[in-house]
Design a protein around this motif. Structure first.
Motif, short mmCIF file in Angstrom:
data_model
loop_
_atom_site.label_atom_id
_atom_site.label_comp_id
_atom_site.label_asym_id
_atom_site.label_seq_id
_atom_site.Cartn_x
_atom_site.Cartn_y
_atom_site.Cartn_z
N GLU A 126 5.01 13.85 -7.04
CA GLU A 126 6.06 13.06 -6.37
C GLU A 126 7.47 13.25 -6.95
O GLU A 126 8.43 13.35 -6.18
N PRO A 127 7.66 13.28 -8.29
CA PRO A 127 9.02 13.49 -8.79
C PRO A 127 9.66 14.78 -8.30
O PRO A 127 10.84 14.81 -7.94
N LEU A 128 8.86 15.86 -8.25
CA LEU A 128 9.39 17.13 -7.76
C LEU A 128 9.63 17.08 -6.26
O LEU A 128 10.60 17.66 -5.75
N ALA A 129 8.75 16.37 -5.54
CA ALA A 129 8.91 16.26 -4.08
C ALA A 129 10.17 15.45 -3.73
O ALA A 129 10.88 15.78 -2.78
N PRO A 156 0.82 -1.22 0.00
CA PRO A 156 0.00 0.00 0.00
C PRO A 156 0.85 1.27 0.00
O PRO A 156 1.85 1.37 0.72
N TYR A 157 0.45 2.22 -0.80
CA TYR A 157 1.09 3.54 -0.83
C TYR A 157 0.29 4.46 0.08
O TYR A 157 -0.91 4.64 -0.08
N ASN A 158 0.97 5.03 1.07
CA ASN A 158 0.28 5.86 2.06
C ASN A 158 0.45 7.36 1.81
O ASN A 158 0.26 8.17 2.70
N TYR A 159 0.83 7.72 0.57
CA TYR A 159 1.00 9.11 0.16
C TYR A 159 2.10 9.81 0.96
O TYR A 159 2.08 11.02 1.15
N SER A 160 3.07 9.02 1.40
CA SER A 160 4.28 9.55 2.01
C SER A 160 5.48 8.99 1.24
O SER A 160 5.44 7.84 0.78
N LEU A 161 6.52 9.78 1.10
CA LEU A 161 7.71 9.33 0.38
C LEU A 161 8.64 8.47 1.24
O LEU A 161 9.63 7.94 0.75
N SER A 162 8.32 8.33 2.50
CA SER A 162 9.25 7.68 3.43
C SER A 162 9.58 6.26 3.03
O SER A 162 10.75 5.84 3.07
N GLN A 163 8.57 5.47 2.64
CA GLN A 163 8.83 4.08 2.25
C GLN A 163 9.73 4.01 1.03
O GLN A 163 10.67 3.22 0.98
N GLY A 210 17.08 15.31 -2.77
CA GLY A 210 18.21 15.85 -3.51
C GLY A 210 18.61 15.06 -4.74
O GLY A 210 19.72 15.23 -5.26
N PHE A 211 17.75 14.17 -5.25
CA PHE A 211 18.07 13.47 -6.50
C PHE A 211 16.81 13.39 -7.36
O PHE A 211 15.69 13.46 -6.86
#
Length: 340
Positions: A186-189, A163-170, A195-196
């Motif tokens: 997401e790509p910009l975030a 599941p994707y929880n709309y956080s980039l942490s995983q 930093g990549f």
């Protein structure tokens, strides 16, 4: 008291002129609802509102933003909303299947901005490589829609999905994971937070041929007030041309006031991405918002092949109309504004 003829004539003329002036400033009121909070991805609509294009076309438009706790969808058939922005054609197909009387009148993303992002240097550099990913982070909507097509077309497997929880942490914690993404989100975030630049694998480039950011209205509005629908679509087309290539400061200020999370940097980075999804293909010659029967047929057939629908479920041609698009609205304006 008896009026003389010249005086009476002048009075009649004044009354007629006053009536004409009132008619000229009369505006048809419509409500348009977006699918998320105000952002550059909605820029053309706010542009047409901010620079007076809607008003010029005789429309008083109220834009109601969506969001995580807002469900504007039932508001359209209920008559509380006149135009609704939705993600892609699947929602329109669902409505026809369920006999909800709505219809798509324009498609502003010629390329669906949905994508899968991956870490660079992990061997996931093309869409077919997703089948090798250890983990694929997907929200429920993605799992029951384009993932089903990906299984047929690219051999991905359900056991990969988390599941994707709309956080980039995983995603950021696991270099071997990939996750769903929206081209302007997401790509910009990831670039800002980590930093990549992630590898961006576009569903549209892989063959997922739906239009994105489609505009639905009620079938009865098309039948009873086609001129209102026409003017809304045409004014929005002009709004998008001006937002992508002209002075969009007023629209950005309106967006930032409604959604303070939007920054000037984010707007600047979003514009070229939006151009690459909106002003391409048929939109270049037939006007922004363009649609075609062939494209609709292709996408419908892919959804049937993926098992999302049965051929007997509904007539996909009832989900859209070409009545208000492909007129070339805004093409000449784009030529005068764009530098390419």
């Amino acid at each position: 008291m008896k009026l003389n003829a010249p005086f009476a004539a002048r009075g009649l003329l004044a009354a007629l002129l006053a009536g004409t002036a009132l008619a000229a400033i009369a505006q048809d009121k419509v409500v348009m609802a977006t699918n998320w909070r105000a952002q550059p991805g909605h820029g053309g609509f706010y542009q047409a509102l901010a620079d007076g294009t809607y008003k010029k076309y005789g429309l008083e438009v109220d834009i109601q933003q969506g969001g995580p706790q807002v469900n504007n969808r039932p508001m359209l058939p209920a008559g509380k909303v006149d135009f609704l922005m939705t993600g892609n054609m699947l929602m329109a197909f669902d409505n026809i299947k369920q006999k909800v009387p709505t219809v798509v009148v324009a498609a502003y993303f010629q390329r669906d901005p949905q994508a899968i992002i991956a870490h660079p240097g992990q061997g996931i550099d093309k869409f077919a490589d997703i089948a090798k990913a250890k983990t694929v982070l997907l929200a429920k909507d993605g799992q029951i829609s384009y993932w089903q097509w990906m299984k047929k077309a690219y051999g991905v497997r359900d056991e990969q999905v988390r599941p994707y929880n709309y956080s980039l942490s995983q995603f950021l914690a696991d270099k071997q994971s990939v996750q769903q993404a929206y081209a302007t989100s997401e790509p910009l975030a990831v670039e800002k937070q980590a930093g990549f630049k992630p590898v961006v694998l576009s569903l549209a480039d892989a063959g997922w041929s739906t239009y994105g950011m489609v505009i639905e209205t009620r079938q009865d509005l098309v039948k009873t007030k086609p001129d209102v629908v026409r003017r809304f679509v045409e004014a929005t087309n002009i709004g998008w041309v001006n937002y992508l290539y002209g002075d969009h400061k007023a629209a950005d200020e309106m967006i930032k006031k409604i959604n303070p999370d939007i920054s000037d940097e984010y707007v600047q980075k979003s514009i070229p991405i939006l151009r690459a999804h909106i002003d391409v293909g048929d939109a270049r010659t037939q006007g922004i918002g363009a649609m075609s029967d062939a494209r609709m047929k292709d996408f419908y057939e892919k959804t049937v092949e993926a098992g999302l629908y049965k051929p007997t479920d509904f007539d996909y041609r009832q989900a859209y109309t070409l009545q208000f698009v492909n007129k070339g609205t805004g093409v000449d304006l784009r030529k005068s504004l764009a530098k390419d």
